[in-house]
Design an enzyme around this catalytic site. Structure first.
Site, mmCIF file in Angstrom:
data_model
loop_
_atom_site.group_PDB
_atom_site.id
_atom_site.type_symbol
_atom_site.label_atom_id
_atom_site.label_comp_id
_atom_site.label_asym_id
_atom_site.label_seq_id
_atom_site.Cartn_x
_atom_site.Cartn_y
_atom_site.Cartn_z
ATOM 1 N N HIS A 159 7.047 -28.464 -30.596
ATOM 2 C CA HIS A 159 7.130 -29.635 -29.487
ATOM 3 C C HIS A 159 5.686 -29.068 -28.450
ATOM 4 C CE1 HIS A 159 10.601 -31.827 -30.153
ATOM 5 N NE2 HIS A 159 10.633 -30.545 -30.164
ATOM 6 N N ARG A 185 0.973 1.698 -5.966
ATOM 7 C CA ARG A 185 1.873 0.627 -5.361
ATOM 8 C C ARG A 185 0.116 -0.013 -4.274
ATOM 9 N NH1 ARG A 185 5.969 1.247 -1.972
ATOM 10 N NH2 ARG A 185 5.706 0.127 -0.715
ATOM 11 N N ASN A 190 1.718 -0.064 5.993
ATOM 12 C CA ASN A 190 2.602 -0.405 4.249
ATOM 13 C C ASN A 190 2.365 -1.223 5.461
ATOM 14 O OD1 ASN A 190 2.921 -1.914 1.999
ATOM 15 N ND2 ASN A 190 4.462 -0.054 2.603
ATOM 16 N N GLY A 191 2.647 -3.143 4.635
ATOM 17 C CA GLY A 191 3.130 -3.641 5.715
ATOM 18 C C GLY A 191 2.200 -4.931 6.119
ATOM 19 N N GLU A 234 -0.152 -8.000 -19.386
ATOM 20 C CA GLU A 234 -1.453 -7.112 -18.081
ATOM 21 C C GLU A 234 -1.135 -5.952 -19.211
ATOM 22 O OE1 GLU A 234 3.200 -6.815 -15.293
ATOM 23 O OE2 GLU A 234 3.672 -6.039 -17.949
ATOM 24 N N TRP A 271 -4.291 -1.787 -1.317
ATOM 25 C CA TRP A 271 -3.688 -3.015 -2.212
ATOM 26 C C TRP A 271 -4.010 -4.396 -1.002
ATOM 27 C CZ3 TRP A 271 -1.476 -7.658 -3.134
ATOM 28 C CH2 TRP A 271 -2.030 -8.570 -4.444
ATOM 29 N N LYS A 305 2.412 -2.368 -8.581
ATOM 30 C CA LYS A 305 3.374 -1.807 -8.939
ATOM 31 C C LYS A 305 4.606 -2.455 -8.271
ATOM 32 C CE LYS A 305 6.156 1.214 -11.726
ATOM 33 N NZ LYS A 305 6.469 0.121 -12.569
ATOM 34 N N GLU A 326 9.012 -10.380 -22.310
ATOM 35 C CA GLU A 326 9.017 -9.264 -21.589
ATOM 36 C C GLU A 326 7.863 -9.186 -22.756
ATOM 37 O OE1 GLU A 326 8.516 -8.206 -19.140
ATOM 38 O OE2 GLU A 326 8.341 -6.150 -19.947
ATOM 39 N N LYS A 328 3.725 -8.134 -21.078
ATOM 40 C CA LYS A 328 3.031 -6.718 -20.901
ATOM 41 C C LYS A 328 1.697 -6.419 -21.765
ATOM 42 C CE LYS A 328 5.128 -4.388 -19.645
ATOM 43 N NZ LYS A 328 5.986 -4.889 -17.966
ATOM 44 N N CYS A 335 0.966 -1.261 -0.057
ATOM 45 C CA CYS A 335 0.093 -0.325 0.528
ATOM 46 C C CYS A 335 0.905 1.602 0.259
ATOM 47 C CB CYS A 335 -0.271 0.616 1.856
ATOM 48 S SG CYS A 335 -1.792 -1.166 1.784
HETATM 49 C C1 G6P Z 1 5.304 -5.758 -9.663
HETATM 50 C C2 G6P Z 1 5.426 -4.972 -11.194
HETATM 51 C C3 G6P Z 1 5.748 -5.771 -12.072
HETATM 52 C C4 G6P Z 1 7.941 -6.006 -11.644
HETATM 53 C C5 G6P Z 1 7.636 -7.124 -10.308
HETATM 54 C C6 G6P Z 1 8.747 -6.777 -10.206
HETATM 55 O O1 G6P Z 1 4.793 -7.493 -10.562
HETATM 56 O O2 G6P Z 1 3.863 -5.176 -12.382
HETATM 57 O O3 G6P Z 1 6.098 -4.755 -12.892
HETATM 58 O O4 G6P Z 1 8.068 -6.452 -12.426
HETATM 59 O O5 G6P Z 1 6.448 -6.959 -9.634
HETATM 60 O O6 G6P Z 1 9.157 -5.718 -9.075
HETATM 61 P P1 G6P Z 1 10.459 -4.992 -9.007
HETATM 62 O O7 G6P Z 1 10.226 -3.975 -8.617
HETATM 63 O O8 G6P Z 1 11.252 -6.216 -7.659
HETATM 64 O O9 G6P Z 1 11.306 -4.764 -9.994
#
Ligand code: G6P
Length: 623
Positions: free
Chosen positions: A505, A27, A100-101, A489, A74, A618, A482, A486, A2
């Site tokens: 395969h 967050r 937060n935590g 997501e 969150w 994030k 990646e 993207k 959060c």
């Molecule tokens: C979440 C984010 C991703 C990120 C991952 C790792 O899943 O949505 O965008 O790659 O965490 O986060 P970090 O801050 O460790 O790169």
């Protein structure tokens, strides 16, 4: 996971907290709340949904008071609801807490507090903190909070106010990020610097088990035994507008476009010319360490892991150190044998990802040297590593990571080349070529960005399709992974990435006109095999978007009729996206960009909320 923010001064705390929460939305954003104190009265406003709801609520009915705390949530314990939103209150409604935590022992504390007569209103772990502070409050809020946190197990950054102590804002942390912003006659707290950068460029970075008593006139930091601590202010290096959208429709698009400049910032002071050696400061490794490494293990989560997979190739091929890469959660489970002279490279944008942090600790315990590739300065992972290579990307707001990925790849490439120089493991001509290619990447990416309209046209042809398959080989397999991440997501299209070598395969069974295939076909050792894969797909009526180098003559666009059914076009790919030619080992830096733009524009055409994809956060600070 959060975001928390707080203010004390003479302005309206609710506006400052709200603006801070906006910048912390990445967050989490399933609910939000703000508490303020005015004339000895504590008032709380909570809304579910994203911050637009809070904005409407504050507009309809302003919240007044010059001290306040705010939270964007969150959900971890308890579903998103008004009751479960922070701030949480004591029974008498005088003490408010944002957190937060995770409080690991909250159930046992809740039971005990309930037996002592406290009435709980939510299912959250955080509410225990409000009741604990109430239990210990005897006129001194700091004393009460110290006693409360001594009872807590787990991770927390907490902001706390009390209407009986209306001229102080308290904040404390253990394992969750917290900064205190320094103003003239006002001060702030926040989960990260970006939240309060518009208000101040100076912060104190707070450490574990440190508590801060903040008034409008000053900030006192002590340990939990009340011993005063001194701290140098940290000057935030980003301009105040760096966290704003700067004219772009979405933060993600802005961040994609920032990449050329961000690469320049990342290279500055490290690589100035192809014939000059690379320098790295503060990575915590001596030349003897670097010469002695026998193995490198990359670990990370999500997008950062894809950068780590690229790292596996370059460490192996250029620095000539056997390298592997493993997801942080899996690495902990796998519990690998760590021999002497092993280096673990931890990759993380936020530096706070719970699994990544645990993997770091596990690898350290096993005797590995640990360095990290990080964006957020002084984050937990950065602080627990033996050394850090900051990627210098500036704040990344969009949940879907773009510029941080690119800069992680750049930083890892630089590290590998630096190791190669120290170890003399690569011939000078090849090193010079690779360095020249890296130096050229900002211009290469600018050229790709100039072709954005062409990518939009491609997106228009495929955005309605429900499935996508990304194929590549070798060092661009992580790029394909990646790219597909993207797309899924932000567009919610089912997308997966596969090594094209595995096509026969399994994935070939999926090929049909309803699944579009993105193939990365840049020239190199895998070029002819990739062309073979495209032909196999085309023979089965699969539509293909191929990413290849400028001037590629072997696989030109053969289906020029824009009205044709994509699957009817025989032979070559249906669509080509060209990128400037570069060295194979450097290509993941540039190949990522058209894949980011393709995902962005497909999601945009589908009308999705790109900067806040559903269910994603994030920074994932819980396991
Ligand atoms: C979440 C984010 C991703 C990120 C991952 C790792 O899943 O949505 O965008 O790659 O965490 O986060 P970090 O801050 O460790 O790169």
């Amino acid at each position: 996971m959060c975001g928390i923010v707080g203010y004390i001064g003479s302005r309206q705390a609710s506006s400052i907290c709200f603006a801070g929460l906006r910048r912390l939305e990445y967050r989490g954003y399933d609910s939000a709340g703000i508490a303020v104190i005015k004339d000895g009265e504590l008032t709380v406003r909570k809304v579910i949904g994203n911050l637009n709801n809070m904005e409407d609520s504050l507009e309809n009915k302003p919240l007044e008071g010059a001290i306040g705390i705010g939270h964007t949530r969150w959900a971890t314990h308890g579903k998103p609801s008004v009751e479960n939103s922070h701030p949480h209150l004591s029974c008498d409604g005088k003490i408010a807490v944002v957190h937060n935590g995770i409080i690991e022992n909250y159930q046992e504390l809740r039971k005990q507090l309930t037996e002592e007569g406290h009435a709980f209103k939510s299912q959250t772990d955080t509410e225990t903190v409000a009741h604990l502070v109430e239990k210990y409050y005897n006129g001194d809020l700091r004393e009460a909070l110290i006693k409360a946190v001594k009872d807590l197990h787990g991770a927390f950054a907490i902001g706390c106010i009390c209407s009986d102590s209306p001229s102080e804002l308290l904040a404390v942390r253990r394992f969750s990020p917290l900064v205190v912003g320094i103003g003239e006659t006002e001060n702030y707290i926040a989960s990260d610097m970006g939240a309060i950068r518009a208000e101040t460029d100076k912060v104190y970075v707070i450490d574990d088990d440190e508590i801060c008593k903040i008034t409008s006139a000053g900030i006192e930091i002590t340990d939990l035994d009340s011993n005063p601590l001194t701290r140098e202010p940290y000057e935030i290096p980003w301009p105040a507008d760096a966290a704003q959208k700067g004219g772009y429709k979405k933060f993600m698009l802005k961040e994609i476009h920032e990449q050329p400049d961000a690469i320049h910032a990342c290279l500055a002071g490290r690589l100035s010319a192809a014939d000059k050696p690379i320098t790295f400061e503060n990575i915590g490794l001596t030349e003897d360490d670097i010469k002695g490494f026998k193995k490198v293990i990359f670990t990370a989560c999500g997008t950062a892991m894809h950068a780590g997979h690229v790292g596996r190739f370059v460490m192996d091929k250029v620095a000539k150190i056997p390298a592997e890469s493993d997801l942080a959660a899996e690495l902990q489970q796998r519990d690998p044998v760590v021999l002497e002279n092993t280096l673990c490279i931890v990759v993380s944008q936020s530096g706070e990802t719970a699994d990544t942090l645990e993997a770091l600790r596990a690898m350290k315990k096993k005797g590995a040297k640990v360095i990290s590739v990080i964006n957020v300065v002084d984050s937990s992972i950065a602080r627990e590593s033996d050394g850090v290579a900051y990627i210098q990307a500036g704040p990344e707001i969009s949940v879907a990571s773009t510029k941080a990925f690119t800069l992680q790849v750049v930083t890892i490439q630089l590290l590998a080349l630096y190791f190669a120089e120290v170890r003399q493991s690569c011939d000078t001509a090849e090193l010079t070529r690779l360095k020249a290619a890296i130096l050229k990447t900002p211009d290469d990416i600018k050229k790709i960005l100039d072709r954005e309209d062409d990518i939009i046209e491609v997106a228009k042809k495929f955005y309605k399709m429900p499935n996508a398959l990304y194929l590549a080989r070798g060092i661009n397999l992580p790029s394909a992974m990646e790219g597909s991440l993207k797309l899924k997501e932000i567009s919610y299209i089912h997308a997966e990435a596969y090594s094209a070598g595995e096509m026969k395969h399994g994935p070939i069974a999926l090929v049909c006109p309803e699944i579009f295939i993105v193939a990365v076909v840049c020239q190199g050792p895998t070029y002819d095999e990739m062309i073979g894969n495209i032909m196999e797909i085309k023979a089965r009526s699969g539509p293909v978007i191929a990413i290849s180098y400028d001037g590629d003559e072997k696989i030109p666009l053969t289906g020029a009729d824009p009205d044709a059914d994509p699957s009817d076009i025989a032979g070559g790919p249906n669509e080509m996206i060209y990128v400037p030619r570069t060295e194979e080992y450097v290509s993941p830096i540039t190949i990522g960009v058209p894949l980011q733009l393709l995902a962005y524009h497909i999601a945009d055409l589908r009308g999705e909320d790109i900067d806040q994809p559903r269910n994603l956060a994030k920074t994932v600070t819980v396991k």
